[in-house]
Design an enzyme around this catalytic site. Sequence first.
Site, PDB file in Angstrom:
ATOM      1  N   HIS A  12      50.910  42.028  34.691  1.00 27.12           N
ATOM      2  CA  HIS A  12      49.998  43.168  34.855  1.00 27.12           C
ATOM      3  C   HIS A  12      48.615  42.778  34.344  1.00 27.12           C
ATOM      4  O   HIS A  12      48.308  42.897  33.157  1.00 27.12           O
ATOM      5  CB  HIS A  12      50.547  44.376  34.076  1.00 27.12           C
ATOM      6  CG  HIS A  12      49.818  45.660  34.349  1.00 27.12           C
ATOM      7  ND1 HIS A  12      50.394  46.721  35.014  1.00 27.12           N
ATOM      8  CD2 HIS A  12      48.565  46.070  34.047  1.00 27.12           C
ATOM      9  CE1 HIS A  12      49.533  47.726  35.100  1.00 27.12           C
ATOM     10  NE2 HIS A  12      48.404  47.343  34.512  1.00 27.12           N
ATOM     11  N   HIS A  14      44.488  43.013  35.717  1.00 28.50           N
ATOM     12  CA  HIS A  14      43.480  43.404  36.702  1.00 28.50           C
ATOM     13  C   HIS A  14      42.408  42.330  36.768  1.00 28.50           C
ATOM     14  O   HIS A  14      41.818  41.974  35.748  1.00 28.50           O
ATOM     15  CB  HIS A  14      42.861  44.747  36.317  1.00 28.50           C
ATOM     16  CG  HIS A  14      43.818  45.894  36.400  1.00 28.50           C
ATOM     17  ND1 HIS A  14      43.992  46.631  37.548  1.00 28.50           N
ATOM     18  CD2 HIS A  14      44.655  46.415  35.474  1.00 28.50           C
ATOM     19  CE1 HIS A  14      44.890  47.573  37.327  1.00 28.50           C
ATOM     20  NE2 HIS A  14      45.324  47.456  36.078  1.00 28.50           N
ATOM     21  N   HIS A 192      50.912  52.062  39.184  1.00 24.39           N
ATOM     22  CA  HIS A 192      50.658  52.618  37.860  1.00 24.39           C
ATOM     23  C   HIS A 192      51.259  54.015  37.777  1.00 24.39           C
ATOM     24  O   HIS A 192      51.050  54.847  38.669  1.00 24.39           O
ATOM     25  CB  HIS A 192      49.159  52.712  37.603  1.00 24.39           C
ATOM     26  CG  HIS A 192      48.508  51.405  37.294  1.00 24.39           C
ATOM     27  ND1 HIS A 192      48.620  50.306  38.106  1.00 24.39           N
ATOM     28  CD2 HIS A 192      47.701  51.019  36.253  1.00 24.39           C
ATOM     29  CE1 HIS A 192      47.922  49.295  37.583  1.00 24.39           C
ATOM     30  NE2 HIS A 192      47.364  49.698  36.467  1.00 24.39           N
ATOM     31  N   GLU A 195      51.250  56.427  32.377  1.00 31.30           N
ATOM     32  CA  GLU A 195      50.266  56.008  31.372  1.00 31.30           C
ATOM     33  C   GLU A 195      49.580  57.284  30.891  1.00 31.30           C
ATOM     34  O   GLU A 195      49.935  57.836  29.849  1.00 31.30           O
ATOM     35  CB  GLU A 195      49.276  55.017  31.964  1.00 31.30           C
ATOM     36  CG  GLU A 195      48.260  54.476  30.961  1.00 31.30           C
ATOM     37  CD  GLU A 195      47.184  53.616  31.610  1.00 31.30           C
ATOM     38  OE1 GLU A 195      46.465  52.929  30.850  1.00 31.30           O
ATOM     39  OE2 GLU A 195      47.030  53.625  32.838  1.00 31.30           O
ATOM     40  N   ASP A 273      46.717  43.835  30.686  1.00 29.81           N
ATOM     41  CA  ASP A 273      46.017  44.856  31.461  1.00 29.81           C
ATOM     42  C   ASP A 273      44.575  44.415  31.798  1.00 29.81           C
ATOM     43  O   ASP A 273      44.330  43.850  32.842  1.00 29.81           O
ATOM     44  CB  ASP A 273      46.042  46.181  30.701  1.00 29.81           C
ATOM     45  CG  ASP A 273      45.817  47.396  31.591  1.00 29.81           C
ATOM     46  OD1 ASP A 273      45.770  47.245  32.824  1.00 29.81           O
ATOM     47  OD2 ASP A 273      45.703  48.510  31.043  1.00 29.81           O
ATOM     48  N   ASP A 274      43.638  44.720  30.912  1.00 29.22           N
ATOM     49  CA  ASP A 274      42.217  44.336  31.053  1.00 29.22           C
ATOM     50  C   ASP A 274      41.784  43.739  29.711  1.00 29.22           C
ATOM     51  O   ASP A 274      41.113  44.406  28.916  1.00 29.22           O
ATOM     52  CB  ASP A 274      41.364  45.562  31.391  1.00 29.22           C
ATOM     53  CG  ASP A 274      41.862  46.302  32.612  1.00 29.22           C
ATOM     54  OD1 ASP A 274      41.515  45.915  33.735  1.00 29.22           O
ATOM     55  OD2 ASP A 274      42.628  47.278  32.437  1.00 29.22           O
TER      56      ASP A 274
END
Length: 328
Positions: A12, A14, A192, A195, A273-274
Site C-alpha cells: 500500500h 501511493h 480503501h 479508514e 501509505d504516503d
Amino acid sequence: MTVADLPKVELHLHHEGAAPPAFIRQLAHEKRVDLSGIFTSDGAYDFRDFTHFLSVYEAASTVLTGPEEFRRLTIAILEESAANGVVYSETFLSPDFCGGGDLHAWRDYLAAIQDAAGEAEAKHGIVLRGVVTCVRHFGPDKAKAAALCAAETTGDWVVGFGMGGNEGVGKQGDFGWSFDCAREAGLRLTTHAGEFAGPDSVRDAVRILGVERIGHGVRAIEDPDLVHELADRGTTLEVCPGSNIVLGLYPNFAAHPIARLRDAGVKVTVSTDDPPFFHTTMRREYEMLHEAFGWAKEDFAALNATALDAAFCDGNTRDRVKKKLETT
C-alpha cells in the site's frame, strides 16, 4: 539483524504520496511554481487534517506534469524503499495524475515508470508492480476512465485496480462499473475502506465490489461480526499504522488495532501509505510495532509471507521475491 533490517513486502504505497518533499521542491524550482504554502519552515509537507492532506497531496502533484517527472519520481521512491529493506512493492498509480485519464498519455507515463522500475530493480534489487487507482472524490465518471486505462494496459506489470481518495464522498457501490471493468480485464482488486469511514464501508467493499484486499480496513475492529467475516473470507488488510496515527485515528501504536485484528485471524500486512507525509518508513513501522506489541522476527516473517501471498504479481515474480525474503 534487528526486525527493522528484515527484507520487507509493501502493498500500500501511493506513488505521488511517496514523493520526497525535497524532490517536489526541486521540481517546483525548475518549473518556477510557488508551492511554498504546502511546506513547513523545515521543508516537510504541512497539513492539518485528512481533508487538508488531500489538498496538499494534489497541490504537490501539480509539478508532476509529464512522463519524465514520473520517471525521476519512481527512481527516487525506489531508492528510498530499497534503503528501508523493501524487496517488493506495489504502488498505486492514478491515470488522473498521469495524463488526466487519457489512454494515449497514460501509456507514455506508464512506459516511463516501468523503465525506471527496471533500472531500480537492476541497481537495487527491488521489484515494483503497479495497481491502477481511481480517485473516489473525483467521481464515478472519472473512475470509469481510470478503469479503462487499467484494462487496456493490464499485464505482467499492471496487476491490479483499486480506489483511493476521500471516503466521505459517495459510496463503494457507486464505482461498481469500474471495478467490474477491471475484473473482466483480469485485474485483481483492492479499495480503501474502513479508514475514515466505518465498518459498513468495509462490508460494502467486500460484498458489493468483491475486492480481495482492503486498503486500511482497521475500523472493522468496531464490528466483531465483520471481523469474523473478514477472517472467514481470507480478505487481506493493507494496514498503515503510522499513517493512521498521524491522521488521528489512534493516539499511538499501542492503541492501534492491527494486533487485535491479527489475533482474530484477519490477514494483515504493513505498509507506509504516503511515507514522507506521515514521517515514516518501513523500517520505522517495524520498529514501532516491535516496541508496541513485542513482535519478533518470526512475526514479521509471517506478515511478509501474508503480504507476498496477497500480492497481485504473477507466480514467477512471487517465487523470485520469496527467495529474496528467505536469503536476504
